[in-house]
Design a protein around this motif. Structure first.
Motif, PDB file in Angstrom:
ATOM      1  N   UNK A   8      57.920  49.904  25.243  1.00 15.49           N
ATOM      2  CA  UNK A   8      58.127  48.491  24.950  1.00 15.49           C
ATOM      3  C   UNK A   8      56.812  47.768  24.727  1.00 15.49           C
ATOM      4  N   UNK A   9      55.830  48.044  25.569  1.00 12.37           N
ATOM      5  CA  UNK A   9      54.512  47.427  25.411  1.00 12.37           C
ATOM      6  C   UNK A   9      53.822  47.957  24.158  1.00 12.37           C
ATOM      7  N   UNK A  10      54.011  49.248  23.852  1.00 14.32           N
ATOM      8  CA  UNK A  10      53.447  49.806  22.626  1.00 14.32           C
ATOM      9  C   UNK A  10      54.032  49.107  21.409  1.00 14.32           C
ATOM     10  N   UNK A  32      51.894  46.871  18.781  1.00  9.89           N
ATOM     11  CA  UNK A  32      51.918  47.252  17.375  1.00  9.89           C
ATOM     12  C   UNK A  32      52.427  46.100  16.510  1.00  9.89           C
ATOM     13  N   UNK A  33      53.457  45.419  16.975  1.00 12.06           N
ATOM     14  CA  UNK A  33      53.987  44.281  16.241  1.00 12.06           C
ATOM     15  C   UNK A  33      52.977  43.155  16.120  1.00 12.06           C
ATOM     16  N   UNK A  34      52.271  42.860  17.204  1.00 14.13           N
ATOM     17  CA  UNK A  34      51.253  41.813  17.169  1.00 14.13           C
ATOM     18  C   UNK A  34      50.100  42.192  16.244  1.00 14.13           C
ATOM     19  N   UNK A  78      48.902  40.117  12.990  1.00 13.88           N
ATOM     20  CA  UNK A  78      47.505  39.700  12.831  1.00 13.88           C
ATOM     21  C   UNK A  78      46.927  40.166  11.495  1.00 13.88           C
ATOM     22  N   UNK A  79      47.211  41.401  11.126  1.00 16.27           N
ATOM     23  CA  UNK A  79      46.730  41.931   9.848  1.00 16.27           C
ATOM     24  C   UNK A  79      47.362  41.154   8.696  1.00 16.27           C
TER      25      UNK A  79
END
Length: 56
Positions: free
Chosen positions: A36-38, A42-44, A48-49
């Protein structure tokens, strides 16, 4: 059925990859996170990109 996967590991066994040569501290920290944290990280990173490439 023998219960073995193609890599020789028995189903349900936990594979410990802590002795991988050339492993970085970042890789160890990434693997220690829950999925879940991964997914959140990854989503954040993708957001950002996206903001950098396509500024609002």
């Amino acid at each position: 059925m023998s219960g073995e996967n193609g890599d020789g590991a028995i189903e349900g066994d936990v594979v410990d990859d802590t002795d991988v040569a050339g492993e970085t501290r970042l890789a160890r920290r990434w693997r220690s996170l829950d999925r879940g944290w991964q997914a959140l990280c990854l989503g954040l990173a993708i957001v950002a990109i996206h903001l950098v490439v396509y500024p609002v």
